[in-house]
Design an enzyme around this catalytic site. Structure first.
Site, PDB file in Angstrom:
ATOM      1  N   LYS A  61      27.003  51.973   8.542  1.00 28.44           N
ATOM      2  CA  LYS A  61      26.790  51.504   7.173  1.00 28.44           C
ATOM      3  C   LYS A  61      25.356  50.999   6.980  1.00 28.44           C
ATOM      4  CE  LYS A  61      31.641  50.192   6.570  1.00 28.44           C
ATOM      5  NZ  LYS A  61      32.602  49.080   6.364  1.00 28.44           N
ATOM      6  N   CYS A  84      28.516  45.533   7.911  1.00 30.73           N
ATOM      7  CA  CYS A  84      29.648  44.842   8.537  1.00 30.73           C
ATOM      8  C   CYS A  84      30.905  45.694   8.438  1.00 30.73           C
ATOM      9  CB  CYS A  84      29.928  43.500   7.858  1.00 30.73           C
ATOM     10  SG  CYS A  84      28.611  42.283   7.990  1.00 30.73           S
ATOM     11  N   ASP A  85      31.808  45.495   9.398  1.00 30.25           N
ATOM     12  CA  ASP A  85      33.114  46.127   9.323  1.00 30.25           C
ATOM     13  C   ASP A  85      34.106  45.275  10.101  1.00 30.25           C
ATOM     14  OD1 ASP A  85      34.429  48.860   8.471  1.00 30.25           O
ATOM     15  OD2 ASP A  85      35.282  48.322  10.414  1.00 30.25           O
ATOM     16  N   SER A  86      35.349  45.206   9.614  1.00 28.51           N
ATOM     17  CA  SER A  86      36.374  44.381  10.240  1.00 28.51           C
ATOM     18  C   SER A  86      37.649  45.179  10.503  1.00 28.51           C
ATOM     19  CB  SER A  86      36.723  43.175   9.349  1.00 28.51           C
ATOM     20  OG  SER A  86      35.609  42.346   9.141  1.00 28.51           O
ATOM     21  N   GLY A 121      32.305  43.599  13.152  1.00 28.01           N
ATOM     22  CA  GLY A 121      31.017  44.079  13.645  1.00 28.01           C
ATOM     23  C   GLY A 121      29.911  43.772  12.655  1.00 28.01           C
TER      24      GLY A 121
END
Length: 219
Positions: A61, A84-86, A121
């Site tokens: 991203k 960001c990623d969750s 992340g």
């Protein structure tokens, strides 16, 4: 003041930064997440750990938005880009956003009264010009927090899913919204569960020699 670009459409991430005095520009990446993960598994093997999976997506991203900004006017590119990623890890299964209401109910029946790990992340890309202190650096890390869920009954699950909130968030829950009453406690960083760890972001900025205070809005 250092400009921050948030490569995420998450209102929770934006609100977390705003509460800390930072107003980023939001540019949504629109990356194909399944394709990114498939490529990562092809390169690193099928044993891609959840903590690594969210980092791979955060990097994708941030880099997608960085490439877009570099194609824009020069002044738009002089910034730091954060992706960001969750995902929630439960029983060795990685859970992003539920597919539909039934999927959300199924997940909550599996999570209730138990603990799972929320991985988020973070990836930073430094697009600043050298005269502005730019390093050209790109780096990231993952925040992992254990979440203990309340032993909610089926009626509570149905009522929560009916609000629609679980359908739009990783793991089908929030800690800072309507799902808060159903989280008994956590072990780790609260902000990481919301979707953006402020302490971890501060550490990453430090590695680029960017003080946190330089991101805050003028008072």
């Amino acid at each position: 003041m250092t400009r921050l670009v948030l490569a995420s459409q998450s209102p929770a991430r934006l609100a977390t930064l705003a509460a800390a005095g930072v107003t980023p520009r939001v540019v949504v990446s629109d990356v194909d997440e399944p394709a990114v993960l498939d490529a990562a598994r092809a390169g690193f093997g099928d044993d891609l750990e959840p903590a690594d999976a969210v980092l791979v997506l955060a990097q994708a991203k941030a880099e997608a938005v960085s490439a877009r900004l570099e194609d824009d006017a020069e002044d738009e590119a002089s910034a730091l880009v954060l992706g960001c990623d969750s995902m929630l890890e439960l029983d060795d299964e990685v859970l992003g956003k539920p597919a539909d209401a039934e999927d959300a109910r199924r997940r909550w029946r599996a999570m209730r009264g138990r603990a799972a790990v929320l991985h988020t992340g973070h990836w930073l890309v430094d697009l600043r010009d050298a005269e502005d202190g730019g390093t050209g650096g790109t780096l990231g890390a993952t925040s992992s927090t254990t979440v203990h869920f309340a032993d909610v009954d089926d009626d509570e699950i149905d009522a929560y899913v009916a609000t629609g909130e679980p359908l739009h968030v990783a793991g089908a829950f929030t800690i800072d919204g309507l799902g808060g009453p159903y989280v008994d406690r956590i072990e780790g960083d609260h902000h990481g569960v919301v979707g953006l760890s402020l302490p971890l972001l501060r550490e990453l900025l430090g590695e680029l020699d960017v003080p946190w205070r330089s991101l805050r809005d003028p008072r």
